[in-house]
Enzyme design. Structure first.
Site, PDB file in Angstrom:
ATOM      1  N   ASN A 147       0.808  -1.345   0.166  1.00  0.00           N
ATOM      2  CA  ASN A 147       0.028   0.086  -0.110  1.00  0.00           C
ATOM      3  C   ASN A 147       0.908   1.363  -0.002  1.00  0.00           C
ATOM      4  O   ASN A 147       0.275   2.270   0.292  1.00  0.00           O
ATOM      5  CB  ASN A 147      -0.855  -0.067   1.201  1.00  0.00           C
ATOM      6  CG  ASN A 147      -0.218  -0.323   2.616  1.00  0.00           C
ATOM      7  OD1 ASN A 147       0.758  -0.357   2.529  1.00  0.00           O
ATOM      8  ND2 ASN A 147      -1.222  -0.449   3.714  1.00  0.00           N
ATOM      9  N   HIS A 333      -7.252   6.645  10.109  1.00  0.00           N
ATOM     10  CA  HIS A 333      -6.118   5.925   9.507  1.00  0.00           C
ATOM     11  C   HIS A 333      -6.544   5.225   8.166  1.00  0.00           C
ATOM     12  O   HIS A 333      -6.661   3.859   8.498  1.00  0.00           O
ATOM     13  CB  HIS A 333      -5.453   5.209  10.270  1.00  0.00           C
ATOM     14  CG  HIS A 333      -3.970   4.821  10.128  1.00  0.00           C
ATOM     15  ND1 HIS A 333      -3.004   4.114  10.776  1.00  0.00           N
ATOM     16  CD2 HIS A 333      -3.205   4.763   8.788  1.00  0.00           C
ATOM     17  CE1 HIS A 333      -2.052   3.995  10.360  1.00  0.00           C
ATOM     18  NE2 HIS A 333      -2.150   4.326   8.963  1.00  0.00           N
TER      19      HIS A 333
END
Length: 386
Positions: A147, A333
């Site tokens: 990611n 987040h």
């Protein structure tokens, strides 16, 4: 057979999705630099579906239970009576995400007498006490690069939204207002600004590459200097330290792992050396920035904006000062947990488990701690005190 304890975030408040906004994902088979995307033997999920929440289970249940293993999935991870703490003592494998970290403290690692493997479904393993993992012979692995671009895109988005003062302008529309002067009084162009990154690893370098077309002046600091060819290609200026770099920058983005050298780095002293009205973006780890120093700098005007998606603790309490400080662009987040990223880090988690259960070496790129020492990516990115 093994017990796998997986800590994931809660399902959506309106229920697990039955349909999705898009029908497919672009096919990506390798990352910049040549590393291949995860290559598990099979997948039991549909890429583009929600995998990082409890019901998604990272698509692991069918694979693990067919092999005779036990899978426990929970979002309850806080306090001595949490599901995580009750299930941990006889767990062989713990899987957690940096977005909803199950903190493996020295005490928890000592209590987990059967623990052999701690997997981060994503990147960033600072929620695992690496000294304790080394001491207890626990292998720590993460799905490196899965990611990185997702986070880099979030960084660029946050920089633009802060500099252009986008979020308050969007709120005007939601509130039915229109006054243009109110909303351009803090709006600037990114063009020509000096932008610096603290760390130029996978995420930091991806940020620099994505910002170059905006005709900005690019700076970086890192414990490992980039090859001269990369510096020349992107027009990068190298600085020996964050302290040396930040006085030159209009925008600073933090893309470093959390370790003793970076914890508390952006305190009152360092922030005071930044240009008045600079912007600070932190999608790395919250504790790299001093919580109260950031709020003070925004209220005094030393910082024009602060953005990112990392908090401490996580989830952040309702009274966390970063929720209400002025001129911020904070999100939960989420930067590394897009549906695109989830497909890669779920596949990488399965690849790690397949190797572990078959007794094969885990990819060196995925390793943080192995054999009682920092290994692979961990040896490059982290430090231990023991």
């Amino acid at each position: 057979m093994a017990k796998v304890l997986c800590v994931l975030y809660d399902d959506p408040t309106d229920g697990f999705p039955t349909t999705y906004a898009r029908d497919d994902l672009p096919v990506i088979d390798r990352y910049p630099g040549g590393q291949t995307t995860p290559t598990p033997e099979a997948l039991d999920f549909t890429p583009g579906h929600l995998l990082g929440s409890v019901s998604g289970g990272l698509g692991l249940r069918g694979y693990l239970e067919k092999a005779g293993h036990t899978l426990v999935v929970t979002s309850d991870k806080e306090g001595p009576d949490s599901v995580f703490d009750r299930e941990l003592p006889d767990a062989d494998v713990v899987i957690s995400q940096p977005f909803w970290p199950a903190y493996l403290t020295p005490e928890r690692i000592a209590a987990a007498t059967r623990l052999k493997l701690a997997v981060t479904a994503g990147i960033g393993s600072d929620h695992v006490d690496l000294d304790a993992a080394v001491a207890h012979g626990v292998t720590v692995a993460e799905v490196t690069y899965s990611n990185s671009v997702s986070v880099a895109e979030h960084v660029v988005m946050t920089i633009l939204s802060l500099v252009r003062d986008y979020l308050p302008a969007h709120q005007v529309v939601l509130d039915g207002g229109w006054n243009i002067a109110d909303r351009v009084a803090r709006s600037y162009d990114l063009e020509g600004m000096h932008v610096g990154t603290v760390a130029a690893g996978r995420i930091g370098l991806a940020v620099l590459r994505r910002l170059a077309p905006f005709d900005v002046r690019l700076h970086y600091t890192d414990r490992h200097r980039l090859p001269r060819a990369q510096e020349e290609e992107l027009g990068l200026t190298f600085h020996e330290s964050a302290a040396a770099m930040v006085p030159h920058c209009d925008v600073v983005t933090v893309n470093a792992p959390l370790h003793p050298e970076t914890e508390g780095l952006f305190d009152d002293e360092l922030i005071s050396t930044m240009k008045r009205g600079a912007y600070l973006v932190n999608t790395a780890r919250a504790r790299i920035a001093d919580r109260d120093a950031v709020e003070r700098a925004l209220r005094s005007g030393q910082l024009a904006g602060y953005g990112g998606d990392v908090w401490y603790p996580q989830p952040a309490p309702a009274d966390h000062p970063w929720r209400t400080m002025p001129h911020h662009g904070m999100t939960p987040h989420i930067s590394g947990s897009s549906l695109s990223a989830q497909a890669r880090y779920a596949a990488g988690t399965r690849e790690i488990l397949e190797s572990f259960f078959a007794g094969r070496p885990i990819r060196d790129e995925y390793l943080i701690v192995d054999g009682g020492r920092l290994a692979g990516t961990g040896a490059h990115s982290y430090s231990v005190t023991g």
